[in-house]
Enzyme design. Structure first.
Site, PDB file in Angstrom:
ATOM      1  N   GLY A 306     -37.470  38.746   7.393  1.00  0.00           N
ATOM      2  CA  GLY A 306     -37.652  38.016   6.142  1.00  0.00           C
ATOM      3  C   GLY A 306     -36.370  37.888   5.341  1.00  0.00           C
ATOM      4  O   GLY A 306     -35.278  37.676   5.881  1.00  0.00           O
ATOM      5  N   SER A 307     -36.483  38.069   4.033  1.00  0.00           N
ATOM      6  CA  SER A 307     -35.369  37.794   3.117  1.00  0.00           C
ATOM      7  C   SER A 307     -34.183  38.735   3.266  1.00  0.00           C
ATOM      8  O   SER A 307     -33.119  38.481   2.684  1.00  0.00           O
ATOM      9  CB  SER A 307     -35.875  37.844   1.676  1.00  0.00           C
ATOM     10  OG  SER A 307     -36.843  36.843   1.452  1.00  0.00           O
ATOM     11  N   THR A 308     -34.338  39.823   4.017  1.00  0.00           N
ATOM     12  CA  THR A 308     -33.216  40.761   4.148  1.00  0.00           C
ATOM     13  C   THR A 308     -32.041  40.157   4.917  1.00  0.00           C
ATOM     14  O   THR A 308     -30.940  40.714   4.874  1.00  0.00           O
ATOM     15  CB  THR A 308     -33.664  42.057   4.850  1.00  0.00           C
ATOM     16  OG1 THR A 308     -34.256  41.741   6.109  1.00  0.00           O
ATOM     17  CG2 THR A 308     -34.665  42.817   3.984  1.00  0.00           C
ATOM     18  N   SER A 359     -34.020  35.257  -4.393  1.00  0.00           N
ATOM     19  CA  SER A 359     -34.482  35.188  -3.003  1.00  0.00           C
ATOM     20  C   SER A 359     -35.018  33.801  -2.674  1.00  0.00           C
ATOM     21  O   SER A 359     -36.157  33.641  -2.213  1.00  0.00           O
ATOM     22  CB  SER A 359     -35.558  36.252  -2.736  1.00  0.00           C
ATOM     23  OG  SER A 359     -35.744  36.443  -1.362  1.00  0.00           O
TER      24      SER A 359
END
Length: 588
Positions: A306-308, A359
């Site tokens: 995901g957003s990481t 994000s």
């Protein structure tokens, strides 16, 4: 007539004497031959060819006794014990000796043995009588010394004791998934115990002795010294491990989550300082523990990051000149191939820092579409995604990494916010350790290493430094990870939330929340990844679920390690990203 009779009588006497002399000579000859044969046989057996008799005698009197050696100790980086061997006894029986002594009776001593071993007397009798001519059968393993001494004092014929050891884990469930455990024969079954089994196992020695009919040693023939096992010093810091486990365990319970995992890495050496999972199990008592609860989720379980991964997208865009540090992006939702790309909240435009702080899926997807499809694939790979972590632990996975030649626009867009690939928590921790070292990739290690560890530069330092500074905004007011903030310290983090994939490969209505980052941001020392799997308490965003855990763990780590605070003092100006649209505190 009388004269003739007189001459015959001496003749008969002479013949009789001759007959007796001949029989005597024959008898003496036979005796001499027998003696010669016996002497020859004795000479043959005792002098010329004695091997057979010696072998027969040795089979009856010589015994080989194993000289055991204790399994090596596992310690943390400072020598604190994580796994030790404690002396215990094994109780065994010689069925033939038991039967020769009259067998098992209903006397008090046999009843006392059965009670001590917690085995009904009839079952004990059945086990020994199953093979009356046998010479060895275990009755109980890993009996504590006090109980063994009690059994020895019963002085039962055919019942013997043997020295052995049992593994004890002082940290219990805190290090269970990492250290693993051994079986009753001291063979590694899980975790470090299995992966480093040969290193931890010594070479037992042998002692050859001669015993009499009562089993008493009457002569030492020879002996071979045992080779001591090696001890193993891990990179783990037991203090930090306990801290990570405690906070993670509390978070899993508070969020009613299925499980949680966390990995803490030393940025400068690649050493894993803590690796914890919740729920855990007690390695000192495995009774009733399901096998699935024993897996080390930090290395076996994969999820979409995901957003990481968004910081790597921004780095790639800066390196390729797609944008500059002060660029502003249009972040109004748009459609690709019939799919809408949007953010949790609507923003008209965001700076690069704002893209990370809020994000923004729209922002990073536009950056990805402005670059070749191979750009992100190359950057992710440089930071270690899709590559083996090589800790040497059983069950380590390399995740799932796309090997596509052609990418659709929607695939390129979703790849920029962490969909279309799968990673382990340990892989993600390595990514952030590389970010924390400003683009120097170092191999991970579960054993203690001596610095310096040079590593390999995989990305320009200036660009990584710039993005790390941008990531600080995520934990500041207005950022999605403000709940991870630590008083007195600057941290650079990225939160994320991803839908889980079901058994059929489709997304299901369950989520994984995670927060990854480095601290202190002014000069990173530690990289930390926290994953909370399927929270059921109402919230599921990374900013609300995993960010507080990150803050609690990292704050404790910084204070435990006496890291000097680096936050701006009161009165210093702090620049925040101002965005158009509503805030998203706690979401990402």
């Amino acid at each position: 007539m009388k004269a003739a009779a007189k001459t015959q009588k001496p003749k008969r006497q002479e013949e009789h004497a001759n007959f007796i002399s001949w029989r005597f000579a024959l008898l003496c000859g036979c005796i001499l031959l027998a003696l010669a044969f016996l002497l020859g046989r004795v000479a043959w057996l005792q002098v010329i060819s004695p091997d057979m008799l010696v072998k027969e005698g040795d089979m009856r009197s010589l015994r080989v006794q194993q000289v055991s050696t204790s399994r090596g100790m596992i310690t943390d980086r400072s020598g604190r014990p994580l796994a030790v061997s404690v002396p215990v006894k094994a109780i065994w029986a010689d069925p033939k000796e038991v039967h020769d002594a009259g067998g098992i009776s209903v006397g008090d001593r046999w009843k006392a043995l059965a009670n001590a071993l917690n085995i009904p007397l009839d079952q004990l009798s059945a086990r020994i009588n199953a093979n009356p001519k046998g010479r060895f059968i275990y009755l109980a393993r890993q009996v504590n010394p006090d109980m063994a001494d009690y059994i020895k004092k019963l002085k039962l014929p055919g019942i013997h004791l043997r020295e052995e050891s049992r593994r004890y884990y002082p940290s219990g469930e805190v290090t269970a998934h990492l250290i693993g455990f051994t079986n009753v024969d001291s063979q590694g079954i899980e975790g470090v115990e299995k992966s480093f089994d040969k290193w931890l196992t010594g070479q037992p020695g042998e002692r050859i002795v001669r015993k009499d009919r009562y089993g008493r040693v009457i002569e030492d023939i020879s002996s071979t010294d045992s080779q001591a096992a090696h001890n193993l010093a891990l990179s783990i810091d037991e203090r930090l491990q306990a801290l990570v486990y405690r906070e993670l365990n509390n978070a899993v319970a508070f969020n009613k989550a299925e499980s949680g995992s966390a990995v803490l890495v030393d940025v400068n050496t690649g050493e894993v300082l803590a690796m914890a999972n919740s729920p855990s199990y007690n390695p000192n008592n495995l009774s009733g523990t399901p096998k699935e609860a024993m897996r080390n989720r930090t290395i076996t379980d994969v999820f979409e990051p995901g957003s990481t991964v968004k910081p790597m997208v921004v780095m790639t865009a800066l390196q390729r000149g797609v944008v500059r540090e002060n660029s502003v992006l249009n972040t109004i939702p748009y459609r690709i191939n019939g799919h809408e790309i949007k953010d949790v909240a609507r923003y008209s435009e965001l700076t690069l820092t704002g893209v990370l702080q809020k994000s923004s899926n729209v922002g990073v997807s536009k950056l990805a579409l402005a670059m070749p499809s191979s750009a992100l694939v190359d950057t992710y790979s440089r930071f270690g995604l899709g590559k083996a972590t090589n800790l040497g632990l059983v069950g380590e996975r390399s995740g799932l990494y796309p090997q596509k030649q052609r990418w659709s626009d929607i695939e390129r867009a979703t790849f920029s916010f962490g969909y279309g690939l799968m990673v382990t928590p340990l892989q993600l921790a390595r990514v952030y350790a590389t970010i924390g070292s400003y683009g120097i990739y170092r191999p991970l290690s579960i054993t203690k290493v001596d610095p310096p560890v040079p590593g390999e530069r995989v990305f320009p330092e200036s660009i990584v430094r710039t993005v790390v500074h941008m990531m600080e905004s995520v934990a500041l007011p207005g950022g999605g990870g403000v709940k991870a903030a630590i008083k007195g310290y600057r941290i650079a983090i990225k939160t994320g939330t991803a839908k889980k994939v079901g058994p059929d490969g489709r997304y299901i209505n369950k989520y994984i929340a995670y927060t990854a980052g480095v601290a202190p941001a002014s000069q990173p020392r530690f990289a930390l990844v926290v994953v909370i799997n399927d929270p059921q308490a109402g919230k599921y965003y990374g900013g609300a679920v995993s960010a507080p855990v990150f803050g609690a763990i990292m704050g404790g780590v910084l204070r435990t390690m006496n890291i000097e605070p680096d936050a701006l003092t009161t009165g210093d100006k702090n620049e925040f990203v101002i965005n158009q649209g509503e805030g998203t505190g706690g979401r990402s």
